[in-house]
Design a protein around this motif. Sequence first.
Motif, PDB file in Angstrom:
ATOM      1  N   THR A  98       9.514 -22.115  13.033  1.00 53.24           N
ATOM      2  CA  THR A  98       8.131 -21.718  13.255  1.00 53.24           C
ATOM      3  C   THR A  98       7.981 -20.487  14.134  1.00 53.24           C
ATOM      4  O   THR A  98       7.117 -19.634  13.895  1.00 53.24           O
ATOM      5  N   LEU A  99       8.791 -20.365  15.182  1.00 51.56           N
ATOM      6  CA  LEU A  99       8.550 -19.340  16.200  1.00 51.56           C
ATOM      7  C   LEU A  99       8.665 -17.902  15.697  1.00 51.56           C
ATOM      8  O   LEU A  99       7.907 -17.037  16.172  1.00 51.56           O
ATOM      9  N   PRO A 100       9.569 -17.564  14.773  1.00 50.68           N
ATOM     10  CA  PRO A 100       9.595 -16.158  14.328  1.00 50.68           C
ATOM     11  C   PRO A 100       8.254 -15.672  13.779  1.00 50.68           C
ATOM     12  O   PRO A 100       7.754 -14.616  14.191  1.00 50.68           O
ATOM     13  N   SER A 101       7.645 -16.428  12.881  1.00 51.19           N
ATOM     14  CA  SER A 101       6.355 -16.003  12.337  1.00 51.19           C
ATOM     15  C   SER A 101       5.256 -16.106  13.387  1.00 51.19           C
ATOM     16  O   SER A 101       4.331 -15.284  13.412  1.00 51.19           O
ATOM     17  N   ALA A 102       5.333 -17.092  14.279  1.00 52.24           N
ATOM     18  CA  ALA A 102       4.326 -17.231  15.330  1.00 52.24           C
ATOM     19  C   ALA A 102       4.324 -16.010  16.251  1.00 52.24           C
ATOM     20  O   ALA A 102       3.260 -15.488  16.607  1.00 52.24           O
ATOM     21  N   VAL A 103       5.498 -15.541  16.631  1.00 56.36           N
ATOM     22  CA  VAL A 103       5.599 -14.366  17.508  1.00 56.36           C
ATOM     23  C   VAL A 103       5.050 -13.127  16.808  1.00 56.36           C
ATOM     24  O   VAL A 103       4.321 -12.317  17.408  1.00 56.36           O
ATOM     25  N   LEU A 104       5.369 -12.947  15.528  1.00 58.94           N
ATOM     26  CA  LEU A 104       4.888 -11.782  14.792  1.00 58.94           C
ATOM     27  C   LEU A 104       3.371 -11.794  14.659  1.00 58.94           C
ATOM     28  O   LEU A 104       2.715 -10.750  14.824  1.00 58.94           O
ATOM     29  N   LEU A 105       2.778 -12.961  14.392  1.00 59.35           N
ATOM     30  CA  LEU A 105       1.330 -13.024  14.246  1.00 59.35           C
ATOM     31  C   LEU A 105       0.618 -12.892  15.586  1.00 59.35           C
ATOM     32  O   LEU A 105      -0.496 -12.362  15.664  1.00 59.35           O
ATOM     33  N   LEU A 106       1.245 -13.340  16.659  1.00 61.10           N
ATOM     34  CA  LEU A 106       0.679 -13.119  17.984  1.00 61.10           C
ATOM     35  C   LEU A 106       0.664 -11.624  18.306  1.00 61.10           C
ATOM     36  O   LEU A 106      -0.318 -11.103  18.850  1.00 61.10           O
ATOM     37  N   ALA A 107       1.738 -10.933  17.956  1.00 56.17           N
ATOM     38  CA  ALA A 107       1.781  -9.481  18.162  1.00 56.17           C
ATOM     39  C   ALA A 107       0.703  -8.786  17.334  1.00 56.17           C
ATOM     40  O   ALA A 107       0.058  -7.834  17.806  1.00 56.17           O
ATOM     41  N   PHE A 108       0.472  -9.258  16.122  1.00 53.79           N
ATOM     42  CA  PHE A 108      -0.580  -8.670  15.296  1.00 53.79           C
ATOM     43  C   PHE A 108      -1.951  -8.892  15.925  1.00 53.79           C
ATOM     44  O   PHE A 108      -2.809  -8.000  15.912  1.00 53.79           O
ATOM     45  N   ALA A 109      -2.167 -10.078  16.492  1.00 55.08           N
ATOM     46  CA  ALA A 109      -3.448 -10.352  17.150  1.00 55.08           C
ATOM     47  C   ALA A 109      -3.674  -9.419  18.328  1.00 55.08           C
ATOM     48  O   ALA A 109      -4.775  -8.884  18.515  1.00 55.08           O
ATOM     49  N   PHE A 110      -2.637  -9.183  19.125  1.00 56.62           N
ATOM     50  CA  PHE A 110      -2.775  -8.302  20.278  1.00 56.62           C
ATOM     51  C   PHE A 110      -2.934  -6.844  19.866  1.00 56.62           C
ATOM     52  O   PHE A 110      -3.513  -6.044  20.607  1.00 56.62           O
ATOM     53  N   GLY A 111      -2.401  -6.487  18.699  1.00 58.44           N
ATOM     54  CA  GLY A 111      -2.498  -5.102  18.244  1.00 58.44           C
ATOM     55  C   GLY A 111      -3.679  -4.841  17.337  1.00 58.44           C
ATOM     56  O   GLY A 111      -3.767  -3.760  16.747  1.00 58.44           O
ATOM     57  N   ALA A 112      -4.589  -5.812  17.213  1.00 55.34           N
ATOM     58  CA  ALA A 112      -5.705  -5.648  16.271  1.00 55.34           C
ATOM     59  C   ALA A 112      -6.591  -4.465  16.626  1.00 55.34           C
ATOM     60  O   ALA A 112      -7.153  -3.810  15.749  1.00 55.34           O
ATOM     61  N   ASP A 113      -6.715  -4.153  17.936  1.00 50.06           N
ATOM     62  CA  ASP A 113      -7.574  -3.044  18.345  1.00 50.06           C
ATOM     63  C   ASP A 113      -7.051  -1.702  17.841  1.00 50.06           C
ATOM     64  O   ASP A 113      -7.805  -0.726  17.749  1.00 50.06           O
ATOM     65  N   ALA A 114      -5.757  -1.661  17.526  1.00 56.17           N
ATOM     66  CA  ALA A 114      -5.180  -0.406  17.029  1.00 56.17           C
ATOM     67  C   ALA A 114      -5.656  -0.082  15.620  1.00 56.17           C
ATOM     68  O   ALA A 114      -5.401   1.008  15.113  1.00 56.17           O
ATOM     69  N   PHE A 115      -6.362  -1.022  14.985  1.00 52.85           N
ATOM     70  CA  PHE A 115      -6.813  -0.824  13.612  1.00 52.85           C
ATOM     71  C   PHE A 115      -8.286  -0.431  13.552  1.00 52.85           C
ATOM     72  O   PHE A 115      -8.970  -0.732  12.586  1.00 52.85           O
ATOM     73  N   GLY A 116      -8.779   0.236  14.604  1.00 48.82           N
ATOM     74  CA  GLY A 116     -10.193   0.567  14.651  1.00 48.82           C
ATOM     75  C   GLY A 116     -10.564   1.832  13.912  1.00 48.82           C
ATOM     76  O   GLY A 116     -11.721   2.017  13.542  1.00 48.82           O
ATOM     77  N   GLY A 117      -9.600   2.762  13.674  1.00 54.45           N
ATOM     78  CA  GLY A 117      -9.889   4.007  12.983  1.00 54.45           C
ATOM     79  C   GLY A 117     -10.010   3.819  11.485  1.00 54.45           C
ATOM     80  O   GLY A 117      -9.860   2.710  10.958  1.00 54.45           O
ATOM     81  N   PRO A 118     -10.269   4.912  10.750  1.00 58.44           N
ATOM     82  CA  PRO A 118     -10.427   4.809   9.287  1.00 58.44           C
ATOM     83  C   PRO A 118      -9.195   4.240   8.593  1.00 58.44           C
ATOM     84  O   PRO A 118      -9.319   3.361   7.732  1.00 58.44           O
ATOM     85  N   ILE A 119      -8.011   4.721   8.955  1.00 53.01           N
ATOM     86  CA  ILE A 119      -6.799   4.204   8.330  1.00 53.01           C
ATOM     87  C   ILE A 119      -6.582   2.749   8.718  1.00 53.01           C
ATOM     88  O   ILE A 119      -6.198   1.918   7.878  1.00 53.01           O
ATOM     89  N   GLY A 120      -6.853   2.432   9.965  1.00 53.55           N
ATOM     90  CA  GLY A 120      -6.723   1.042  10.399  1.00 53.55           C
ATOM     91  C   GLY A 120      -7.654   0.125   9.636  1.00 53.55           C
ATOM     92  O   GLY A 120      -7.276  -0.988   9.253  1.00 53.55           O
ATOM     93  N   GLN A 121      -8.888   0.594   9.389  1.00 50.07           N
ATOM     94  CA  GLN A 121      -9.829  -0.213   8.613  1.00 50.07           C
ATOM     95  C   GLN A 121      -9.358  -0.394   7.172  1.00 50.07           C
ATOM     96  O   GLN A 121      -9.547  -1.448   6.571  1.00 50.07           O
ATOM     97  N   ASP A 122      -8.711   0.654   6.629  1.00 48.78           N
ATOM     98  CA  ASP A 122      -8.157   0.535   5.280  1.00 48.78           C
ATOM     99  C   ASP A 122      -7.016  -0.486   5.250  1.00 48.78           C
ATOM    100  O   ASP A 122      -6.863  -1.236   4.274  1.00 48.78           O
ATOM    101  N   VAL A 123      -6.218  -0.518   6.305  1.00 51.88           N
ATOM    102  CA  VAL A 123      -5.139  -1.503   6.396  1.00 51.88           C
ATOM    103  C   VAL A 123      -5.720  -2.914   6.446  1.00 51.88           C
ATOM    104  O   VAL A 123      -5.240  -3.828   5.748  1.00 51.88           O
TER     105      VAL A 123
END
Length: 410
Positions: A98-123
Amino acid sequence: MATDQIDQQQEEGTGGLGEVFRAFLKLGLTSFGGPIAHLGYFRDELVVRRRWLTEAAYADLIALCQFLPGPASSQVGFALGYLRGGLAGALLAWAAFTLPSAVLLLAFAFGADAFGGPIGQDVIHGLKLVAVAIVAQAVWGMARTLAPDRERATIALAAVLVVVFVPTAFGQIAAIGAGAVAGTLRCRRVDRNAAGHLPVSISRRAGMVLLALFLLLLLGLPAIAALWSLPELALFEVFYRAGALVFGGGHVVLPLLEMRLVEPGWVSADAFLAGYGAAQAVPGPLFTFAVYLGAIAEPGSNGILGAAIALLGIFLPGMLLLMGVLPFWDRLRHYEGARAAMAGTNAAVVGILGAALYQPVWTGAVSSPSDFAVALTAFILLTAWKAPPWLVVVVTLLAAVALGLVSQPV
C-alpha cells in the motif's frame, strides 16, 4: 505440497517476515492495472513462483474476498501475508503493498497548487478524462463477468434506476440489498467455486469478536461523530463507511466518496476527479485514493494527519471483516444461497458503478467533442490494445495539454 514449499524456501534462501515484506514491496511498486490485474500479479509471484499455497486454495481465497465488501486485492494480499507470517505478516504485506502508491498520491496532493496555470489546468483536465476511460473500462469488464445473463443484467439495470431516483447513500445501500435478495431468488445457477483449503488458525470466537467490532464501528461512528463534532472523527467515519459498503473493488468506492466529500463541499469536484485520475498512474491498490482525499479535505484534518486517518479508515473495515469471516468460510461457501446472493450483489454493483460513470465522472470531464475523442482513445487503448494504465495516463495528459495549447488564442 508442504515439502515443495520448504524446498522452494531453501532454494531461494528466503522465508519468514522478511520474505513477506520483500515480496509485497515488489508487488506494491510494480502492480499496475487495478484489482483484477493485482490478483494476476499475486498468482504469478506467490502461487506459481514462490508456491506459498495451491491454486485451489488461492481461488478459494479470491472467492472469499469477492464475497466481502472492501478492496478485494488488498484483502487477498492481507490474507496471503497472514497465511505466511501470522498477523505480523498480514500487516507487513498490507504496508508494503500500500505505501508506495500512498506516498505518491500524498505528494500529488501537496503539489496540487503547482497546477494552477494554463498547462496545469490542462493536466488536471487530462486526469479527469483518464478517470472517464478507467471507470468505463471497469463498467465494461465487470458487466461482462458479473452481469453476463439476463437475470443479472436486469438486477444491474434496477440498481441504476434506484441510485438515479434515490441519489443518496441510502439509495446505494438499498440497491445492494435488493440485488442480494433478487440474486437469492433468481441466480441459483451460479457455478460452485473450486474447493480449496485455507489453513486458518483464528478461532471462531475471535472471528465473532472481530465481526462485532466491525459492526460496532459501522453503526456507532455516525452517532459518536455527531456528538463530539471532531473533524478528525468525522473524516474517519466517512472513509470507514465507504470502505465498509464497497462491493466489487476500488472503482466502486467512487460514488460513495463523491457523495460524502464533494456534495458537502469538503473536496471540490475538479480536485476529486483529478485525484482519481492520478490514482490510475500509480501502482498498488486504488483505495489509496483516500490518501489524496484525506490530505486535501476541508474539515480541518487535512495534510499528513488527514491522509493517515483516511488511509486507516478506508482499509480497516475490509480487514476486520476478512479476519472475522475466515474461520467460517469453509462452511459458508458451500451454501447455494450465499453464492446466489453474492451474484445478485455483484450485479447491483455494476449498476451503481454505471450510474457513477455518468455522474460525476462523465459530466465533470467531457464538455466538448475533443474531450470525447480523447476519452474514447484512452478507453480503446485500455480495452483493445491492453496498454498499461500508466501509459494511458501519459498519452491522455499529453493530448489534453496539446489541445489546450491549440485552443489558446494567438
